[in-house]
Design an enzyme around this catalytic site. Sequence first.
Site, PDB file in Angstrom:
ATOM      1  N   TYR A  94      33.564  26.708  32.113  1.00 37.95           N
ATOM      2  CA  TYR A  94      34.519  25.833  32.800  1.00 37.95           C
ATOM      3  C   TYR A  94      35.259  26.594  33.874  1.00 37.95           C
ATOM      4  O   TYR A  94      35.156  27.824  33.984  1.00 37.95           O
ATOM      5  CB  TYR A  94      35.495  25.201  31.797  1.00 37.95           C
ATOM      6  CG  TYR A  94      36.581  26.135  31.288  1.00 37.95           C
ATOM      7  CD1 TYR A  94      36.292  27.155  30.393  1.00 37.95           C
ATOM      8  CD2 TYR A  94      37.898  25.992  31.711  1.00 37.95           C
ATOM      9  CE1 TYR A  94      37.289  28.003  29.934  1.00 37.95           C
ATOM     10  CE2 TYR A  94      38.905  26.841  31.250  1.00 37.95           C
ATOM     11  CZ  TYR A  94      38.594  27.844  30.363  1.00 37.95           C
ATOM     12  OH  TYR A  94      39.576  28.687  29.912  1.00 37.95           O
ATOM     13  N   LYS A 106      33.934  32.654  31.654  1.00 40.68           N
ATOM     14  CA  LYS A 106      34.908  31.597  31.352  1.00 40.68           C
ATOM     15  C   LYS A 106      34.181  30.526  30.539  1.00 40.68           C
ATOM     16  O   LYS A 106      33.838  29.456  31.060  1.00 40.68           O
ATOM     17  CB  LYS A 106      35.510  31.056  32.651  1.00 40.68           C
ATOM     18  CG  LYS A 106      36.871  30.396  32.469  1.00 40.68           C
ATOM     19  CD  LYS A 106      37.579  30.257  33.796  1.00 40.68           C
ATOM     20  CE  LYS A 106      38.819  29.395  33.727  1.00 40.68           C
ATOM     21  NZ  LYS A 106      39.911  29.878  32.890  1.00 40.68           N
ATOM     22  N   GLU A 147      44.375  41.372  28.237  1.00 40.99           N
ATOM     23  CA  GLU A 147      44.963  40.243  28.963  1.00 40.99           C
ATOM     24  C   GLU A 147      45.726  39.395  27.958  1.00 40.99           C
ATOM     25  O   GLU A 147      45.972  39.842  26.836  1.00 40.99           O
ATOM     26  CB  GLU A 147      43.856  39.435  29.663  1.00 40.99           C
ATOM     27  CG  GLU A 147      42.821  38.875  28.703  1.00 40.99           C
ATOM     28  CD  GLU A 147      41.720  38.056  29.375  1.00 40.99           C
ATOM     29  OE1 GLU A 147      41.845  37.684  30.544  1.00 40.99           O
ATOM     30  OE2 GLU A 147      40.725  37.773  28.675  1.00 40.99           O
ATOM     31  N   LEU A 160      39.072  38.263  31.732  1.00 42.73           N
ATOM     32  CA  LEU A 160      38.602  37.307  32.726  1.00 42.73           C
ATOM     33  C   LEU A 160      38.999  37.816  34.111  1.00 42.73           C
ATOM     34  O   LEU A 160      40.155  38.223  34.302  1.00 42.73           O
ATOM     35  CB  LEU A 160      39.239  35.928  32.478  1.00 42.73           C
ATOM     36  CG  LEU A 160      38.618  34.847  33.354  1.00 42.73           C
ATOM     37  CD1 LEU A 160      37.269  34.413  32.799  1.00 42.73           C
ATOM     38  CD2 LEU A 160      39.536  33.651  33.504  1.00 42.73           C
TER      39      LEU A 160
HETATM   40  C1  LIG Z   1      41.712  34.367  29.186  1.00 42.29           C
HETATM   41  C2  LIG Z   1      42.213  34.141  30.574  1.00 42.29           C
HETATM   42  N1  LIG Z   1      42.556  35.212  31.324  1.00 42.29           N
HETATM   43  C3  LIG Z   1      43.028  35.075  32.572  1.00 42.29           C
HETATM   44  C4  LIG Z   1      43.202  33.821  33.154  1.00 42.29           C
HETATM   45  C5  LIG Z   1      43.740  33.707  34.560  1.00 42.29           C
HETATM   46  O1  LIG Z   1      42.722  33.354  35.467  1.00 42.29           O
HETATM   47  P1  LIG Z   1      43.039  32.560  36.809  1.00 42.29           P
HETATM   48  O2  LIG Z   1      44.067  33.345  37.543  1.00 42.29           O
HETATM   49  O3  LIG Z   1      41.744  32.518  37.525  1.00 42.29           O
HETATM   50  O4  LIG Z   1      43.542  31.213  36.414  1.00 42.29           O
HETATM   51  C6  LIG Z   1      42.841  32.684  32.435  1.00 42.29           C
HETATM   52  C7  LIG Z   1      42.985  31.367  33.063  1.00 42.29           C
HETATM   53  O5  LIG Z   1      43.043  30.338  32.466  1.00 42.29           O
HETATM   54  C8  LIG Z   1      42.333  32.841  31.111  1.00 42.29           C
HETATM   55  O6  LIG Z   1      41.983  31.770  30.378  1.00 42.29           O
END
Ligand SMILES: Cc1ncc(COP(=O)(O)O)c(C=O)c1O
Length: 280
Positions: free
Chosen positions: A31, A145, A177, A201
């Site tokens: 997603y 993701k 994270e 991510l």
């Molecule tokens: C596990 C995880 N890490 C980091 C992020 C941040 O990513 P982004 O800045 O692309 O939204 C998300 C976003 O939903 C996430 O689910």
Amino acid sequence: MIVYLNGQFLPLEDAKISVLDRGFIYGDGVYELVPVYHRQPFRMPQHLARLQHSLDGIRLANPHTAAEWAALIGELVARQPFAHQGVYLQVTRGVAKRDHAFPQDVAQTVFMMSNPLATPSAEQVASGVAVVTAEDNRWRRCDLKTISLVGNVLMRQLAADAGAVETVMFRDGFLTEASASNVLVVIGGRIVAPPKDNLILPGITYDAALEFARDAGLALEVRPVPRAEALAADEMWLSSSTKEVVAVTTVDGRPFAGGAPGPVFRKMHALFQQKKPQPS
Ligand SMILES: Cc1ncc(COP(=O)(O)O)c(C=O)c1O
């Protein structure tokens, strides 16, 4: 609310999929969430590139070209009554008899919906937010993701149980994270970000923050961050497409970094507000 399912725009109540969808049975899909300000997607090419990375990672063909995705997202955005949106899109390996191995010649399921973009409140920006910490016990492909989010769900619930907004994770003594955000710290005036390896991510907001910092001449460094350093940092931030950047001021129930957002956060937050899409 109008959503998109497999080639059609239709009311949410009418969007139905089979219980044999591999997304439902296995969490076999990926997603994206694309933030939209004033009906303008923010960093859509980067989100579509990450979607391709996630699809490649689970060996699923992309059902659409980037131009097709952009058109579908544009139409979904136009059909909502609100201007700031979070466009959620999901691709699964489709509907097939339950068997772990990939089915042959099955069309992907493509679903999209758009909700009002829930950015942090003025109070959260001004005062920061609370997090709890935990050992990262997820699989080792956190760069994908995927919709298989039960590991992240369990992590987020630890925060919810404690009345906090996020769970900041450490793996083998290093910062990874949070359950749905990246984590950056500030040490001695320098922004320090964990590397984008398979354990986190690759956040689009993380990249945006580092780019804005570089352009503004702020000191920054990308390197592994030991737990002790993270927990003694001058500032800690969460970044995500919905949170933008928000400061952490409570960790595990204790005030963190003086209990107030720091000066580097305030600079970054201001940069973010300038650089995100403005009314056209
Ligand atoms: C596990 C995880 N890490 C980091 C992020 C941040 O990513 P982004 O800045 O692309 O939204 C998300 C976003 O939903 C996430 O689910």
